[in-house]
Scaffold this motif. Structure first.
Motif, short mmCIF file in Angstrom:
data_model
loop_
_atom_site.label_atom_id
_atom_site.label_comp_id
_atom_site.label_asym_id
_atom_site.label_seq_id
_atom_site.Cartn_x
_atom_site.Cartn_y
_atom_site.Cartn_z
N ALA A 122 0.82 -1.22 0.00
CA ALA A 122 0.00 0.00 0.00
C ALA A 122 0.84 1.27 0.00
O ALA A 122 0.35 2.34 -0.37
N ASN A 123 2.10 1.17 0.40
CA ASN A 123 2.98 2.34 0.38
C ASN A 123 3.33 2.79 -1.03
O ASN A 123 3.90 3.86 -1.21
N ARG A 124 2.96 1.99 -2.01
CA ARG A 124 3.18 2.38 -3.41
C ARG A 124 1.94 3.06 -4.00
O ARG A 124 1.86 3.30 -5.20
N GLY A 125 0.96 3.36 -3.15
CA GLY A 125 -0.18 4.14 -3.60
C GLY A 125 -1.45 3.33 -3.79
O GLY A 125 -1.43 2.09 -3.82
N PHE A 216 -8.31 0.29 0.09
CA PHE A 216 -9.04 1.12 1.05
C PHE A 216 -8.70 0.77 2.50
O PHE A 216 -8.48 1.66 3.33
N ALA A 217 -8.66 -0.54 2.81
CA ALA A 217 -8.45 -0.96 4.20
C ALA A 217 -6.99 -0.84 4.65
O ALA A 217 -6.69 -1.11 5.81
N HIS A 218 -6.12 -0.43 3.74
CA HIS A 218 -4.73 -0.16 4.12
C HIS A 218 -4.43 1.34 4.10
O HIS A 218 -3.40 1.76 4.63
N LEU A 219 -5.31 2.11 3.50
CA LEU A 219 -5.03 3.53 3.33
C LEU A 219 -6.01 4.45 4.06
O LEU A 219 -5.67 5.58 4.38
N TYR A 220 -7.23 3.97 4.32
CA TYR A 220 -8.25 4.84 4.91
C TYR A 220 -8.92 4.15 6.10
O TYR A 220 -9.43 3.04 5.97
N TYR A 222 -9.06 3.87 10.73
CA TYR A 222 -8.41 4.16 12.01
C TYR A 222 -7.73 2.91 12.55
O TYR A 222 -7.94 1.80 12.06
N GLN A 223 -6.89 3.09 13.58
CA GLN A 223 -6.02 2.02 14.07
C GLN A 223 -6.10 1.87 15.59
O GLN A 223 -5.14 2.17 16.29
N PRO A 224 -7.21 1.41 16.11
CA PRO A 224 -7.36 1.31 17.56
C PRO A 224 -6.52 0.21 18.20
O PRO A 224 -6.24 0.25 19.39
N TYR A 225 -6.11 -0.78 17.41
CA TYR A 225 -5.38 -1.92 17.99
C TYR A 225 -3.87 -1.77 17.87
O TYR A 225 -3.14 -2.09 18.81
N ASN A 226 -3.41 -1.29 16.71
CA ASN A 226 -1.96 -1.18 16.51
C ASN A 226 -1.68 -0.07 15.49
O ASN A 226 -1.86 -0.26 14.29
N LYS A 227 -1.22 1.08 15.97
CA LYS A 227 -0.95 2.20 15.09
C LYS A 227 0.43 2.11 14.43
O LYS A 227 0.78 2.96 13.61
N THR A 228 1.20 1.07 14.76
CA THR A 228 2.53 0.91 14.18
C THR A 228 2.51 0.18 12.84
O THR A 228 3.54 0.04 12.19
N ILE A 229 1.32 -0.32 12.45
CA ILE A 229 1.20 -1.00 11.16
C ILE A 229 0.28 -0.19 10.25
O ILE A 229 -0.46 0.67 10.72
N VAL A 230 0.30 -0.48 8.97
CA VAL A 230 -0.46 0.31 8.00
C VAL A 230 -1.95 -0.05 7.96
O VAL A 230 -2.79 0.84 7.84
N PRO A 231 -2.36 -1.32 8.04
CA PRO A 231 -3.78 -1.69 7.92
C PRO A 231 -4.68 -0.95 8.90
O PRO A 231 -4.29 -0.64 10.02
N LYS A 232 -5.92 -0.70 8.44
CA LYS A 232 -6.86 0.12 9.20
C LYS A 232 -8.23 -0.53 9.28
O LYS A 232 -8.57 -1.42 8.49
N GLU A 233 -9.04 -0.03 10.21
CA GLU A 233 -10.43 -0.45 10.33
C GLU A 233 -11.26 0.36 9.34
O GLU A 233 -11.24 1.59 9.36
N ASN A 234 -12.00 -0.32 8.46
CA ASN A 234 -12.76 0.39 7.42
C ASN A 234 -14.13 -0.26 7.27
O ASN A 234 -14.25 -1.38 6.76
N ALA A 235 -15.16 0.46 7.70
CA ALA A 235 -16.53 -0.08 7.68
C ALA A 235 -17.04 -0.32 6.26
O ALA A 235 -17.74 -1.29 6.00
N PHE A 236 -16.68 0.57 5.33
CA PHE A 236 -17.12 0.40 3.95
C PHE A 236 -16.61 -0.92 3.37
O PHE A 236 -17.36 -1.68 2.76
N VAL A 237 -15.33 -1.19 3.58
CA VAL A 237 -14.74 -2.42 3.06
C VAL A 237 -15.42 -3.64 3.68
O VAL A 237 -15.72 -4.62 3.00
N SER A 238 -15.69 -3.58 4.98
CA SER A 238 -16.37 -4.70 5.63
C SER A 238 -17.77 -4.92 5.07
O SER A 238 -18.22 -6.06 4.91
N SER A 239 -18.45 -3.85 4.74
CA SER A 239 -19.82 -3.97 4.24
C SER A 239 -19.86 -4.62 2.86
O SER A 239 -20.84 -5.31 2.53
N VAL A 240 -18.83 -4.44 2.04
CA VAL A 240 -18.84 -5.02 0.69
C VAL A 240 -18.10 -6.34 0.61
O VAL A 240 -18.21 -7.06 -0.39
N SER A 241 -17.34 -6.68 1.68
CA SER A 241 -16.53 -7.90 1.63
C SER A 241 -16.94 -8.93 2.68
O SER A 241 -16.19 -9.87 2.94
N PHE A 242 -18.09 -8.74 3.29
CA PHE A 242 -18.62 -9.69 4.28
C PHE A 242 -17.77 -9.76 5.54
O PHE A 242 -17.67 -10.80 6.17
#
Length: 315
Positions: A122-125, A216-220, A222-242
């Motif tokens: 994800a660091n490549r955009g 989306f889930a790596h770029l947009y 929040y990070q309540p569990y571990n802010k030292t990694i890139v992956p994020k919590e994303n409700a939109f992605v969860s809604s479309v990916s089960f």
């Protein structure tokens, strides 16, 4: 000037590797031709055709999330042979790479997440992490580290190796031939409309819903569990990916069959696995303990969300 343009192009599209022109042209033309075909033939459409496209979307998502991701890649639960075969068929109907390739690339992604050894870093955009990685040859670090991924459990699984051997046929049959034929022969849908809804609308929605986890889930989010990694919590992605969008949690505890702490947040896959467990079809469900979760949150979580999440967690 030319150097600046090349640098900007690299920043936007992540072009560092050699382009795979066949993949680039095929993927691009699939989208362009699909849009044109649907513009001409997607309507008028019968209600059953739309319903069946939605049903196929759910079947595809089940094969990806419950099957190749949580069961085969992370081994977060076990399944009886009949359920494994069902999930393999569901996955084949999504029109993806073979299970073997999918598992190898995803295990590599977790081991070297968002580094040069990550197939969709994800660091490549956004473009690269979403779809550009499929249009370029793998860089040397990806190929080097990919050879070290332990695939012995996959290679020892007769069901998965059968799917690998007959991957092309199984994908064509379950993703295209069978769904389109059912539209035509069961409720007399026009063949051009059936192709529009199955080969393009349904397939591309599933395709991009899955890819949104990498982008989306790596770029947009929040990070309540571990802010030292890139992956994020994303409700939109969860809604479309089960349920695959609670990615900060998932990368923190990849062995957890829920792929999230809470199951009431667009996490239909978790509820499905739990239902299978009640029927005796799934067993040995692995979970992170509350102590593990709260400990990580206090140690590495984003303080902007830490207190609220801990209050919810401790109830």
């Amino acid at each position: 000037m030319r150097f600046k343009i090349l640098k900007n192009t690299e920043k936007v599209f992540g072009f560092k590797n050699e382009v795979k022109w066949y993949n680039t042209i095929f993927i691009s033309m699939y989208h362009v031709f699909g849009f044109y075909w649907c513009w001409l033939y997607a309507f008028p459409v019968k209600e059953l055709t739309v319903f069946f496209a939605i049903l196929m979307y759910c079947i595809n998502a089940t094969g990806i999330t419950c099957g190749v991701h949580r069961l085969f890649t992370h081994r977060s639960y076990k399944a009886i042979p009949a359920l494994k075969i069902f999930l393999v068929i569901c996955f084949c109907s999504a029109g993806q790479n073979s299970i073997y390739e999918w598992v190898r690339d995803h295990r590599l992604h977790h081991k070297f997440s968002d580094t040069d050894a990550d197939p969709h870093n994800a660091n490549r955009g956004f473009f690269f992490s979403h779809i550009g990685w499929l249009m370029m040859k793998k860089n040397e670090e990806v190929k080097k580290q990919g050879k070290k991924i332990d695939m012995s459990d996959i290679e020892g699984d007769e069901i998965i190796m059968f799917q690998k051997k007959y991957h092309t046929f199984l994908k064509l049959f379950f993703c295209y031939i069978l769904p389109i034929s059912l539209n035509i022969y069961l409720w007399n849908e026009d063949w051009k409309c059936a192709i529009a809804w199955q080969a393009f609308i349904r397939f591309l929605f599933v395709f991009h819903a899955e890819l949104s986890v990498n982008s989306f889930a790596h770029l947009y989010g929040y990070q309540p569990y571990n802010k030292t990694i890139v992956p994020k919590e994303n409700a939109f992605v969860s809604s479309v990916s089960f349920g695959e969008g609670w990615h900060n949690y998932h990368h923190s505890f990849p062995f957890d069959f829920k792929a999230a702490e809470f199951c009431d947040r667009f996490n239909w896959s978790t509820n499905m696995i739990r239902w299978w467990a009640r029927q005796g079809w799934a067993y040995d469900l692995k979970e992170a303990t509350p102590e593990m979760v709260s400990s990580l949150m206090k140690r590495a979580g984003d303080c902007k969300y830490l207190n609220d999440e801990l209050v919810i967690h401790e109830r």
